[in-house]
Design a protein around this motif. Structure first.
Motif, PDB file in Angstrom:
ATOM      1  N   ASP A   1       0.828  -1.210   0.000  1.00 34.34           N
ATOM      2  CA  ASP A   1       0.000   0.000   0.000  1.00 34.34           C
ATOM      3  C   ASP A   1       0.860   1.258   0.000  1.00 34.34           C
ATOM      4  OD1 ASP A   1      -2.350  -1.472  -0.050  1.00 34.34           O
ATOM      5  OD2 ASP A   1      -2.638  -1.377   2.118  1.00 34.34           O
ATOM      6  N   GLU A   2       1.905   1.275   0.829  1.00 30.82           N
ATOM      7  CA  GLU A   2       2.812   2.423   0.877  1.00 30.82           C
ATOM      8  C   GLU A   2       3.551   2.568  -0.455  1.00 30.82           C
ATOM      9  OE1 GLU A   2       4.868   5.655   2.935  1.00 30.82           O
ATOM     10  OE2 GLU A   2       2.949   4.657   3.114  1.00 30.82           O
ATOM     11  N   PHE A   3       3.970   1.449  -1.014  1.00 30.55           N
ATOM     12  CA  PHE A   3       4.637   1.479  -2.312  1.00 30.55           C
ATOM     13  C   PHE A   3       3.714   2.071  -3.373  1.00 30.55           C
ATOM     14  CE2 PHE A   3       5.321  -0.361  -6.477  1.00 30.55           C
ATOM     15  CZ  PHE A   3       6.630   0.038  -6.723  1.00 30.55           C
ATOM     16  N   THR A   4       2.454   1.652  -3.384  1.00 31.16           N
ATOM     17  CA  THR A   4       1.491   2.158  -4.367  1.00 31.16           C
ATOM     18  C   THR A   4       1.310   3.665  -4.220  1.00 31.16           C
ATOM     19  OG1 THR A   4       0.353   0.022  -4.383  1.00 31.16           O
ATOM     20  CG2 THR A   4      -0.856   1.906  -5.269  1.00 31.16           C
ATOM     21  N   ARG A   5       1.241   4.140  -2.992  1.00 35.03           N
ATOM     22  CA  ARG A   5       1.115   5.590  -2.758  1.00 35.03           C
ATOM     23  C   ARG A   5       2.331   6.325  -3.318  1.00 35.03           C
ATOM     24  NH1 ARG A   5       3.151   9.176   0.361  1.00 35.03           N
ATOM     25  NH2 ARG A   5       4.271   7.714   1.701  1.00 35.03           N
ATOM     26  N   ILE A   6       3.514   5.815  -3.031  1.00 38.92           N
ATOM     27  CA  ILE A   6       4.740   6.452  -3.521  1.00 38.92           C
ATOM     28  C   ILE A   6       4.813   6.370  -5.045  1.00 38.92           C
ATOM     29  CG2 ILE A   6       7.265   6.272  -3.528  1.00 38.92           C
ATOM     30  CD1 ILE A   6       7.010   5.366  -0.550  1.00 38.92           C
ATOM     31  N   LEU A   7       4.399   5.258  -5.610  1.00 39.50           N
ATOM     32  CA  LEU A   7       4.377   5.098  -7.069  1.00 39.50           C
ATOM     33  C   LEU A   7       3.495   6.165  -7.704  1.00 39.50           C
ATOM     34  CD1 LEU A   7       5.161   3.268  -9.512  1.00 39.50           C
ATOM     35  CD2 LEU A   7       3.063   1.972  -9.029  1.00 39.50           C
TER      36      LEU A   7
ATOM     37  N   PRO B   1       2.759  -7.189 -13.541  1.00 31.17           N
ATOM     38  CA  PRO B   1       3.976  -6.576 -14.098  1.00 31.17           C
ATOM     39  C   PRO B   1       3.815  -5.067 -14.283  1.00 31.17           C
ATOM     40  CG  PRO B   1       3.393  -8.559 -15.318  1.00 31.17           C
ATOM     41  CD  PRO B   1       2.236  -8.260 -14.387  1.00 31.17           C
ATOM     42  N   PHE B   2       4.917  -4.350 -14.026  1.00 32.07           N
ATOM     43  CA  PHE B   2       4.875  -2.898 -14.171  1.00 32.07           C
ATOM     44  C   PHE B   2       4.447  -2.478 -15.572  1.00 32.07           C
ATOM     45  CE2 PHE B   2       7.830  -2.958 -10.464  1.00 32.07           C
ATOM     46  CZ  PHE B   2       7.026  -2.229  -9.610  1.00 32.07           C
TER      47      PHE B   2
ATOM     48  N   SER C   1      10.878   1.734 -17.047  1.00 27.39           N
ATOM     49  CA  SER C   1      12.055   1.731 -16.176  1.00 27.39           C
ATOM     50  C   SER C   1      12.362   3.118 -15.624  1.00 27.39           C
ATOM     51  CB  SER C   1      13.263   1.169 -16.919  1.00 27.39           C
ATOM     52  OG  SER C   1      13.532   1.928 -18.080  1.00 27.39           O
ATOM     53  N   LEU C   2      12.100   4.160 -16.386  1.00 26.85           N
ATOM     54  CA  LEU C   2      12.331   5.521 -15.896  1.00 26.85           C
ATOM     55  C   LEU C   2      11.424   5.827 -14.704  1.00 26.85           C
ATOM     56  CD1 LEU C   2      13.816   8.185 -16.156  1.00 26.85           C
ATOM     57  CD2 LEU C   2      12.115   8.905 -17.827  1.00 26.85           C
ATOM     58  N   ALA C   3      10.190   5.414 -14.779  1.00 23.58           N
ATOM     59  CA  ALA C   3       9.262   5.612 -13.663  1.00 23.58           C
ATOM     60  C   ALA C   3       9.755   4.874 -12.420  1.00 23.58           C
ATOM     61  CB  ALA C   3       7.868   5.133 -14.041  1.00 23.58           C
ATOM     62  N   LEU C   4      10.283   3.676 -12.614  1.00 22.05           N
ATOM     63  CA  LEU C   4      10.771   2.900 -11.472  1.00 22.05           C
ATOM     64  C   LEU C   4      12.014   3.521 -10.863  1.00 22.05           C
ATOM     65  CD1 LEU C   4      10.145  -0.736 -12.692  1.00 22.05           C
ATOM     66  CD2 LEU C   4       8.678   0.759 -11.327  1.00 22.05           C
TER      67      LEU C   4
ATOM     68  N   PRO D   1       5.363  -4.945  -8.366  1.00 16.71           N
ATOM     69  CA  PRO D   1       5.420  -4.231  -7.090  1.00 16.71           C
ATOM     70  C   PRO D   1       5.929  -5.104  -5.946  1.00 16.71           C
ATOM     71  CG  PRO D   1       3.456  -3.587  -8.259  1.00 16.71           C
ATOM     72  CD  PRO D   1       4.061  -4.730  -9.039  1.00 16.71           C
ATOM     73  N   ARG D   2       5.515  -6.364  -5.899  1.00 13.25           N
ATOM     74  CA  ARG D   2       5.976  -7.244  -4.817  1.00 13.25           C
ATOM     75  C   ARG D   2       7.494  -7.410  -4.862  1.00 13.25           C
ATOM     76  NH1 ARG D   2       3.025 -10.639  -1.961  1.00 13.25           N
ATOM     77  NH2 ARG D   2       1.488 -10.950  -3.623  1.00 13.25           N
ATOM     78  N   ALA D   3       8.064  -7.595  -6.047  1.00 10.40           N
ATOM     79  CA  ALA D   3       9.512  -7.738  -6.178  1.00 10.40           C
ATOM     80  C   ALA D   3      10.220  -6.456  -5.742  1.00 10.40           C
ATOM     81  CB  ALA D   3       9.874  -8.101  -7.615  1.00 10.40           C
TER      82      ALA D   3
END
Length: 89
Positions: free
Chosen positions: A12-18, A38-39, A46-49, A75-77
């Motif tokens: 959830d925190e990752f999704t918010r930051i994304l 998959p992203f 890759s630039l977004a990541l 996201p899990r990875a």
């Protein structure tokens, strides 16, 4: 979040930051379970990541070399990579 508060990163925190760091494709619903999507299917390249990685590195005080992000496809990875770095792994 300060380094002292950062014990683990959740999906959830990752999704918010994304969303905050790389925006959001209006055609993709990020409100569901995206952990193993998959992203590329989520509309991120890759630039977004790299943007997200930089933000997480600053917020959580971890070193995420760009080459470590190259093989991260979901996201899990990504969260697992961050949490491994946080635990010293």
């Amino acid at each position: 979040m300060s380094t002292n508060e950062a014990t683990a990163l959740s999906i959830d925190e990752f999704t918010r930051i994304l969303r905050e760091s790389a925006g959001e494709d209006e055609a993709v619903d990020l409100s569901g379970d995206i952990a193993d999507v998959p992203f590329t299917d989520l509309g991120y390249d890759s630039l977004a990541l790299l943007e997200v990685g930089g933000r997480i590195a600053r917020d959580f005080g971890v070193d995420l070399p760009d080459e470590d992000l190259d093989g991260v496809e979901t996201p899990r990875a990504f969260v697992d990579l961050v949490n491994s770095a946080l635990s010293g792994g």
